[in-house]
Write a protein that holds these residues in place. Structure first.
Motif, mmCIF file in Angstrom:
data_model
loop_
_atom_site.group_PDB
_atom_site.id
_atom_site.type_symbol
_atom_site.label_atom_id
_atom_site.label_comp_id
_atom_site.label_asym_id
_atom_site.label_seq_id
_atom_site.Cartn_x
_atom_site.Cartn_y
_atom_site.Cartn_z
ATOM 1 N N TYR A 64 26.681 35.209 52.477
ATOM 2 C CA TYR A 64 27.186 35.922 53.644
ATOM 3 C C TYR A 64 27.209 37.442 53.436
ATOM 4 O O TYR A 64 26.853 38.203 54.323
ATOM 5 N N GLY A 65 27.634 37.852 52.249
ATOM 6 C CA GLY A 65 27.647 39.295 51.966
ATOM 7 C C GLY A 65 28.807 40.034 52.577
ATOM 8 O O GLY A 65 28.692 41.196 52.934
ATOM 9 N N GLY A 66 29.946 39.372 52.713
ATOM 10 C CA GLY A 66 31.075 40.014 53.377
ATOM 11 C C GLY A 66 32.078 40.663 52.437
ATOM 12 O O GLY A 66 32.600 41.728 52.723
ATOM 13 N N ARG A 121 31.691 41.819 49.314
ATOM 14 C CA ARG A 121 31.082 42.931 48.572
ATOM 15 C C ARG A 121 31.504 43.010 47.108
ATOM 16 O O ARG A 121 31.201 43.995 46.437
ATOM 17 N N MET A 160 28.816 42.880 44.091
ATOM 18 C CA MET A 160 27.836 43.960 43.963
ATOM 19 C C MET A 160 27.509 44.241 42.497
ATOM 20 O O MET A 160 28.397 44.253 41.649
ATOM 21 N N TYR A 186 22.806 49.725 44.487
ATOM 22 C CA TYR A 186 23.926 48.787 44.400
ATOM 23 C C TYR A 186 23.742 47.723 45.472
ATOM 24 O O TYR A 186 23.652 48.039 46.653
ATOM 25 N N VAL A 187 23.628 46.479 45.042
ATOM 26 C CA VAL A 187 23.332 45.404 46.002
ATOM 27 C C VAL A 187 24.294 44.237 45.791
ATOM 28 O O VAL A 187 24.839 44.052 44.705
ATOM 29 N N THR A 188 24.492 43.463 46.855
ATOM 30 C CA THR A 188 25.305 42.260 46.709
ATOM 31 C C THR A 188 24.426 41.189 46.065
ATOM 32 O O THR A 188 23.402 40.801 46.616
ATOM 33 N N LEU A 233 23.088 37.898 47.765
ATOM 34 C CA LEU A 233 22.024 37.927 48.769
ATOM 35 C C LEU A 233 20.717 38.516 48.258
ATOM 36 O O LEU A 233 19.721 38.541 48.962
ATOM 37 N N LEU A 290 33.854 50.495 42.001
ATOM 38 C CA LEU A 290 33.638 50.023 43.368
ATOM 39 C C LEU A 290 34.456 48.754 43.630
ATOM 40 O O LEU A 290 35.133 48.625 44.653
ATOM 41 N N GLY A 325 38.007 49.608 43.994
ATOM 42 C CA GLY A 325 38.234 50.203 45.311
ATOM 43 C C GLY A 325 38.314 49.147 46.400
ATOM 44 O O GLY A 325 39.173 49.210 47.288
ATOM 45 N N ILE A 326 37.439 48.170 46.313
ATOM 46 C CA ILE A 326 37.424 47.110 47.336
ATOM 47 C C ILE A 326 38.674 46.237 47.207
ATOM 48 O O ILE A 326 39.296 45.871 48.207
ATOM 49 N N LEU A 345 41.564 47.776 48.814
ATOM 50 C CA LEU A 345 41.551 47.554 50.264
ATOM 51 C C LEU A 345 41.994 46.130 50.603
ATOM 52 O O LEU A 345 42.710 45.901 51.567
ATOM 53 N N PHE A 346 41.573 45.167 49.757
ATOM 54 C CA PHE A 346 41.996 43.779 49.961
ATOM 55 C C PHE A 346 43.517 43.672 49.834
ATOM 56 O O PHE A 346 44.176 42.987 50.612
ATOM 57 N N LEU A 399 39.246 36.759 55.574
ATOM 58 C CA LEU A 399 38.100 36.906 56.475
ATOM 59 C C LEU A 399 36.764 36.682 55.778
ATOM 60 O O LEU A 399 35.792 37.387 56.031
#
Lengths: 618, 259
Positions: free
Chosen positions: B42-44, B46, B49, B63-65, B68, B87, B90-91, B94-95, B130
């Motif tokens: 899905y790549g949601g 992140r 990465m 930088y790629v997931t 995918l 990164l 950082g994510i 946010l979570f 989500l």
């Protein structure tokens, strides 16, 4: 009649030109978005009504042409008289009789209605002499204002479908691709990816089914270039798509039109029917084995559906969410088949490239950025409207020569290019050449062509806040950096604009922006922090003024300003008292008034009501 | 087969495989919250990465997931570079602002050195991250009874119009796949409630225990060519029957051999 050879098209065009010559005068009533909003439909109806009653030699009801956007939207409604090239601005219904009498029947010019230079007040009768038009070069917008939007005959008369006939009957698909590649036509939707290379890689992939898709989901606030083309010259979009479909071998094409553009849907639908009727679209185009059906898809109002992969999801009937493009859509696009997606403006450039050749196209514009770019010039500039300039034109030429400078001779502050995820460029960038590479190198981007000019009364923190709020509500929410990251950036921008920010917040926001740029799934998120990044890069002092001094020098951020009456200037006219909705202003007639700061909601109504500039913002 | 380098080790992988599968096969721990083996990537989130480069890229990195990104010949992958870790931190920050109370997020964030978010937590947090696993699983089952609704920060998982979903058969695939147990259901006697929809459960002829919902059984019989009387008894009884049958076959073959 079905057109099956070049000669047939030429003969048909000759007939149309002959018929057209019989019209001695033509009245081009602009039916672009701006003019329609200011009553153009009533004006063209009035012209028709009055012409029906009168008998003027060489003028009939057919002389009234409901054209696409004349593009000088600030002066709408617009009416041009051809072939005299006279442009009448701000035309009212009551002016119609006078125009017919003087300029249609006679050859006089009504000076009152023509454009006047704002500085010298000199009347300029012919539109090619108006600075707004003089600096423009029109390729994609070439037919706007020149032809009836919903009439294929008008389009053919001015050279339409020449390129499609030339490509389909006299060129191989590879030759078409080579020509577009040589012309170095870069995607006008904002990405700037060379269209020819896209077509070539799509053609190379083995597949039974391929698609051409046209992106007409123009969602940037203040942008209306694609809308003007789809509404005012739908056949050029079809012609571009026919050529692209022939080049890659597609049998089906889709035009994805934004929900908010109902007229574009109607006009495109009419154009498709007209083109199918004469065999330029549908089965066995021009008697060959090449067939193409073009379908129209309406968006549902999501900004993210302008992103290529989300658009294709939406066309296929899924929720409009982007997907990772490690496998490109030329390989696996719509319905997992190889797909070429270009935007409206890109397609409308294609017929001109095929007709005039790649060398002609590359002779216009800047190195590696051939051709022109259309912009919607809006904001605090004097002449707002739709413009098309060669790539490499400077921002200064666009804003000061074409746009006529800043309204009310205020100070220029910034220009925002590239839509919500573009960036704000400052005074020192005014001499930058407008092309894909230069704008990107300076922290903004070309985008689809929105250009918003801002003056000294614009607060850059507020601008960043506005665009972030737009992106927060338009993020699809699939990936977390965009969904949560932009939301947190927005929250921090609100805190700064309300004076609650801390100095270290800027660094925090920069770090968060980096995570959003690197981490996001699609272009929306990857460019989402741009409104903040470009304003903080060029206007850091303004951010610091909000944080450290709690001051908003532009007088915009409500929490940081207060309104006060300058007693020396106030003559006690009581205008502000009646304008104030919360009764915060008190005072007697002919005595200076006083604003109660506790009641004041800082709505600014008093400033607007005061004729003596006696209310100051601190 | 292609060969690539992951964290300095040269590995081989099938063409068309995604990087994450190869990374996990090597036993490297790369977090991924929206990844589920039953559905397409899905790549949601992140979080998976990674940093990729190639010798021919002149030092350029991307930088790629990894969930995918298809494997490529000569790809050089780094799963825990400083930039990637930063990164992910950082994510996760946010979570944590969105799901401050969710144990899965808390644990993962702690692995990356975070105990609390540096941002303003959202006013009414819940445990939904989500990841869309539930809706994708529901799609894969063939029901599409629930979906992601709204967009951006207001996105949520919901049945149509927040009403009891007409297409739901009460199979519980969404609840079982949910990584944070946000989707709840209730089985009382032979009644099941999920997404505010009530179901009656079939009862095993042998044990009297409730099995699956009538709607789910009907669907499977109709669409998956399962015999009509299959759902008469529960799984345990099926196993018993099977064991009994196998036992008889074995006993018979032993006697046959002895002869």
């Amino acid at each position: 009649m079905r057109i099956e050879s070049e000669k047939q098209l030429r003969d048909y065009r000759k007939k149309l030109i002959e018929a057209d010559k019989k019209l001695v005068k033509k009245i081009m009533v602009c039916h672009g978005p701006g003019c329609l909003a200011s009553g153009a439909e009533k004006i063209s109806a009035e012209f028709e009504k009055q012409l029906k009653k009168k008998r003027i030699k060489g003028v009939s009801i057919e002389s009234v042409k409901k054209t696409g956007c004349h593009s000088f939207c600030e002066k709408s409604p617009l009416v041009a008289i051809e072939p005299a090239q006279v442009l009448y601005t701000r035309v009212q219904i009551r002016d119609v009789a006078e125009i017919i009498e003087k300029s249609v029947k006679g050859d006089d010019v009504i000076e009152r209605l023509v454009y006047h230079d704002p500085k010298t007040d000199e009347a300029i009768e012919k539109y090619p002499d108006i600075p707004f038009y003089k600096h423009q070069t029109r390729i994609a917008l070439r037919n706007l204002g020149k032809i009836n939007a919903c009439d294929i005959d008008d389009y053919i008369r001015v050279g339409g479908y020449d390129a499609a006939v030339k490509a389909v009957l006299h060129m191989t698909p590879d030759e078409v691709i080579d020509e577009v590649k040589k012309a170095n036509l870069r995607g006008r939707g904002g990405g700037g990816f060379p269209a020819g290379r896209k077509w070539e890689s799509c053609r190379k992939i083995e597949a039974d089914v391929r698609y051409v898709v046209c992106n007409g989901d123009e969602g940037d606030p203040g942008a209306f270039m694609d809308r003007a083309i789809m509404e005012g010259d739908p056949h050029t979009v079809l012609e571009g798509m026919i050529i692209a479909a022939y080049a890659i071998g597609a049998k089906d094409g889709y035009i994805y039109v934004r929900e908010e553009y109902p007229l574009a849907v109607i006009n495109l639908q009419k154009a498709i029917e007209q083109a199918e009727a004469i065999g330029l679209l549908g089965d066995n185009i021009m008697g060959t084995s090449f067939s193409l059906r073009i379908h129209i898809n309406r968006g549902a109002g999501a900004f993210v559906c302008g992103e290529s992969s989300a658009l294709m999801m939406s066309v296929a009937g899924h929720v409009g969410e982007p997907r990772a493009k490690y496998i490109r859509s030329v390989q696996k696009g719509l319905y997992d088949q190889p797909t070429v997606l270009n935007n409206v403006e890109t397609y409308s450039n294609v017929p001109m490239i095929i007709s005039n050749g790649a060398d002609w196209f590359t002779s216009i514009g800047a190195p590696k950025n051939s051709g022109t770019k259309a912009f919607s010039l809006v904001g605090k500039v004097r002449h707002t409207g739709l413009i098309e300039v060669p790539m490499g034109t400077t921002l200064r030429t666009i804003i000061y020569d074409i746009g006529g400078g800043i309204q009310k001779d205020r100070q220029f502050k910034a220009v925002q290019t590239g839509g919500p995820s573009g960036g704000c460029l400052a005074e020192q960038h005014l001499d930058l050449s407008v092309d894909f590479d230069t704008l990107t190198a300076h922290g903004s981007m070309m985008g689809s062509g929105g250009m918003i000019v801002m003056d000294e009364r614009t607060c850059m923190v507020d601008v960043a806040k506005y665009f972030l709020s737009f992106l927060v509500s338009e993020s699809c929410g699939k990936c977390i950096p965009c969904r949560e990251g932009l939301y947190q950036l927005y929250k921090l921008a609100i805190a700064i604009s309300e004076g609650r920010g801390k100095e270290e917040d800027i660094a925090r926001m920069e770090r968060l922006s980096d995570h959003v740029v690197v981490g996001s799934l699609c272009g929306l998120g990857k460019s989402g922090p741009n409104p903040f990044l470009s304003t903080v890069a060029n206007f850091r002092d303004e951010y610091l003024a909000h944080i450290v001094d709690h001051k908003c020098s532009a007088g915009v951020c409500k929490e940081l300003i207060k309104f006060e009456v300058i007693t020396e200037k106030c003559d006690g006219c009581m205008a502000c008292i009646s304008a104030c909705a919360v009764n915060a202003i008190t005072g007697k007639k002919k005595q200076p008034h006083i604003i109660n700061q506790e009641l004041c909601t800082k709505c600014g109504a008093c400033v607007a009501a005061c004729n003596r500039d006696a209310i100051a913002v601190f | 087969m292609v060969s690539l380098t992951i964290n300095g080790k040269v590995v081989r992988a099938e063409e068309g495989e995604y990087l994450l599968a190869v990374i996990r096969r090597m036993g490297i721990d790369v977090p991924a919250l929206c990844q589920h083996e039953a559905v397409e990537p899905y790549g949601g989130c992140r979080l998976c990465m990674v940093e990729i480069t190639k010798d021919s890229w002149d030092g350029w990195k991307k930088y790629v997931t990894s969930c995918l990104y298809p494997v490529e010949q000569d790809l050089i992958v780094t799963t825990h570079s400083d930039k990637v870790n930063d990164l992910r931190r950082g994510i996760l920050d946010l979570f944590l602002a969105r799901n401050p109370e969710t144990p899965l997020i808390q644990k993962l964030a702690a692995d990356y050195g975070l105990t609390r978010t540096s941002y303003e937590a959202i006013p009414e947090p819940n445990d939904c991250i989500l990841c869309s696993i539930c809706t994708r699983v529901c799609d894969a089952m063939g029901f599409s009874a629930i979906s992601m609704v709204n967009r951006g920060h207001g996105k949520e998982v919901a049945p149509p119009l927040h009403q009891a979903p007409p297409d739901c058969v009460g199979c519980l695939a969404c609840a079982q796949a949910c990584p944070t147990n946000y989707i709840t259901y209730e089985d009382v006697g032979n009644r099941r409630t999920i997404w505010n929809k009530q179901f009656e459960l079939l009862v095993c002829d042998k044990t009297g225990r409730p099995t699956i919902t009538k709607e789910f059984a009907d669907y499977l019989i109709k669409n998956r060519e399962i015999p009509e009387d299959y759902f008469r008894i529960d799984d345990a009884s099926h196993r018993e029957e099977l064991a009994d049958k196998m036992g008889r076959i074995t006993r018979w073959s032993v006697t046959e051999e002895a002869k």
